[in-house]
Structures are given as structure tokens and as C-alpha cells.
Design a protein around this motif. Sequence first.
Motif, mmCIF file in Angstrom:
data_model
loop_
_atom_site.group_PDB
_atom_site.id
_atom_site.type_symbol
_atom_site.label_atom_id
_atom_site.label_comp_id
_atom_site.label_asym_id
_atom_site.label_seq_id
_atom_site.Cartn_x
_atom_site.Cartn_y
_atom_site.Cartn_z
ATOM 1 N N SER A 37 11.139 62.255 -53.881
ATOM 2 C CA SER A 37 11.382 60.831 -53.633
ATOM 3 C C SER A 37 12.716 60.613 -52.937
ATOM 4 N N ARG A 38 13.670 61.526 -53.105
ATOM 5 C CA ARG A 38 14.975 61.410 -52.438
ATOM 6 C C ARG A 38 14.786 61.495 -50.930
ATOM 7 N N ALA A 39 13.967 62.427 -50.462
ATOM 8 C CA ALA A 39 13.725 62.577 -49.026
ATOM 9 C C ALA A 39 13.026 61.342 -48.462
ATOM 10 N N VAL A 40 12.053 60.813 -49.192
ATOM 11 C CA VAL A 40 11.359 59.601 -48.755
ATOM 12 C C VAL A 40 12.346 58.445 -48.687
ATOM 13 N N PHE A 41 13.178 58.308 -49.706
ATOM 14 C CA PHE A 41 14.185 57.247 -49.749
ATOM 15 C C PHE A 41 15.142 57.359 -48.563
ATOM 16 N N ALA A 42 15.587 58.566 -48.277
ATOM 17 C CA ALA A 42 16.529 58.779 -47.164
ATOM 18 C C ALA A 42 15.889 58.396 -45.831
ATOM 19 N N GLU A 43 14.622 58.739 -45.638
ATOM 20 C CA GLU A 43 13.944 58.362 -44.388
ATOM 21 C C GLU A 43 13.827 56.848 -44.270
ATOM 22 N N LEU A 44 13.515 56.190 -45.357
ATOM 23 C CA LEU A 44 13.365 54.733 -45.325
ATOM 24 C C LEU A 44 14.700 54.028 -45.153
ATOM 25 N N TRP A 48 17.000 52.231 -38.432
ATOM 26 C CA TRP A 48 15.898 51.889 -37.526
ATOM 27 C C TRP A 48 14.628 51.598 -38.300
ATOM 28 N N SER A 49 14.337 52.368 -39.321
ATOM 29 C CA SER A 49 13.121 52.141 -40.107
ATOM 30 C C SER A 49 13.131 50.759 -40.738
ATOM 31 N N LEU A 50 14.249 50.390 -41.324
ATOM 32 C CA LEU A 50 14.330 49.083 -41.968
ATOM 33 C C LEU A 50 14.209 47.957 -40.951
ATOM 34 N N LEU A 51 14.830 48.120 -39.790
ATOM 35 C CA LEU A 51 14.732 47.088 -38.752
ATOM 36 C C LEU A 51 13.308 46.985 -38.202
ATOM 37 N N ILE A 52 12.624 48.106 -38.063
ATOM 38 C CA ILE A 52 11.230 48.088 -37.611
ATOM 39 C C ILE A 52 10.371 47.326 -38.612
ATOM 40 N N LEU A 53 10.527 47.639 -39.885
ATOM 41 C CA LEU A 53 9.757 46.944 -40.915
ATOM 42 C C LEU A 53 10.025 45.444 -40.890
ATOM 43 N N MET A 54 11.305 45.077 -40.771
ATOM 44 C CA MET A 54 11.661 43.660 -40.741
ATOM 45 C C MET A 54 11.089 42.970 -39.511
ATOM 46 N N SER A 55 11.121 43.641 -38.366
ATOM 47 C CA SER A 55 10.607 43.061 -37.132
ATOM 48 C C SER A 55 9.097 42.846 -37.213
ATOM 49 N N LEU A 56 8.383 43.843 -37.707
ATOM 50 C CA LEU A 56 6.932 43.713 -37.831
ATOM 51 C C LEU A 56 6.554 42.644 -38.852
ATOM 52 N N LEU A 83 8.940 55.329 -35.878
ATOM 53 C CA LEU A 83 7.559 54.854 -35.983
ATOM 54 C C LEU A 83 6.649 55.951 -36.531
ATOM 55 N N ARG A 84 6.855 57.163 -36.072
ATOM 56 C CA ARG A 84 6.058 58.297 -36.548
ATOM 57 C C ARG A 84 6.260 58.521 -38.049
ATOM 58 N N ASN A 85 7.524 58.461 -38.491
ATOM 59 C CA ASN A 85 7.815 58.647 -39.920
ATOM 60 C C ASN A 85 7.201 57.538 -40.767
ATOM 61 N N GLY A 90 2.546 56.096 -44.512
ATOM 62 C CA GLY A 90 1.555 55.103 -44.893
ATOM 63 C C GLY A 90 2.065 53.678 -44.901
ATOM 64 N N LEU A 91 3.128 53.427 -44.116
ATOM 65 C CA LEU A 91 3.714 52.095 -44.087
ATOM 66 C C LEU A 91 3.263 51.266 -42.891
ATOM 67 N N LEU A 92 2.899 51.925 -41.816
ATOM 68 C CA LEU A 92 2.412 51.176 -40.663
ATOM 69 C C LEU A 92 1.228 51.879 -40.018
ATOM 70 N N LEU A 93 0.502 51.094 -39.267
ATOM 71 C CA LEU A 93 -0.691 51.563 -38.578
ATOM 72 C C LEU A 93 -0.456 51.510 -37.081
ATOM 73 N N ARG A 94 -0.760 52.603 -36.416
ATOM 74 C CA ARG A 94 -0.686 52.684 -34.955
ATOM 75 C C ARG A 94 -2.116 52.618 -34.430
ATOM 76 N N THR A 95 -2.402 51.576 -33.668
ATOM 77 C CA THR A 95 -3.748 51.394 -33.128
ATOM 78 C C THR A 95 -3.708 51.555 -31.612
ATOM 79 N N VAL A 96 -4.546 52.451 -31.102
ATOM 80 C CA VAL A 96 -4.657 52.667 -29.659
ATOM 81 C C VAL A 96 -5.946 52.000 -29.196
#
Length: 150
Positions: A37-44, A48-56, A83-85, A90-96
Motif C-alpha cells: 500500500s505504501r507504493a500505491v500511496f506514493a504513486e497517487l 500530476w496524478s492528483l491534478l489529473i484526478l481533480m481535472s477529470l 495516466l498509465r499508472n 483501476g482509477l481511470l478508463l482509457r477509451t480508444v
Amino acid sequence: MTTEEAAPARAGQCEDRPTGGGAAEQGYDVFAQVCPSRAVFAELADKWSLLILMSLAACGPQRFSELQRGIGGVSRKMLTQSLRNLERSGLLLRTVYPETPPRVVYDLLPLGRELAELVTPLGRWTEHRADRMLAARGEFDAAHAAHAGE
């Protein structure tokens, strides 16, 4: 210290620390150095991750270029990596969309929406308190610059 006195709590060992619903049963502890969970927390926790989540959360589904324009200063490389992380977690969906050229849209999944609801108030709090924190930093730096010359 008597046997009846408890040692002071330290990070990772607080008796009343919230476990986040089910964390104790899973054995996860973000304070533990080797816990997954430490690694997941560090990535989140990267900016940039937090700003992406807030923007979406604020603007809804967006294309890569819209996200990049909306999040000032993020490079293509960092946006792609973040975005890849987020997708991998499982936090966002990439649709092509099968168009010419292909259209790619990013949107929050329920888990991402839940996290965005938690971090958006932190962003708003930061905006409303930035002036006080910047002033405190200026005072701190001035005081420590004065002491550095002694």
C-alpha cells in the motif's frame, strides 16, 4: 516507565489511526516500509496524478491534449506515465474510439471518482491557504537566513 505506562505512539503504530475500512483485515499499513500500500500511496501522491484526478472530476472525460492544456506545466512524458499508472490502478478508463485518426478519451472509474472526491477539497484548501503558507515560508526563510550568517 512503569509496566502500566505505554510507550508513546510513533508513526505506523497509532492505536486510534483510521484503517480505511478493511485495511486491518487486509494487513495493509502505509506507514510500513515494505507494505504494497505504501507504493500505491506514493504513486497517487505525486502531483500530476492528483491534478489529473481533480481535472477529470471537474471537467469530465477529456482527451490527452485537453488534460495537458488544463494542467499547466505537465510534460507529455509525465502525463503519459501518470495516466498509465492511474489506469493500471483501476482509477481511470482509457477509451480508444475507432476513428481516423483514433480519438482517445480518459474518464474516471468509480474508484477514481471516489479518490477525486477526497483530494479535490485538499486542492481547494491549498488555494485558499496558499497566501498564509507562502508568508510563513518567507518568514521562516528570513529567520533562517539571519541565523546562517551568525
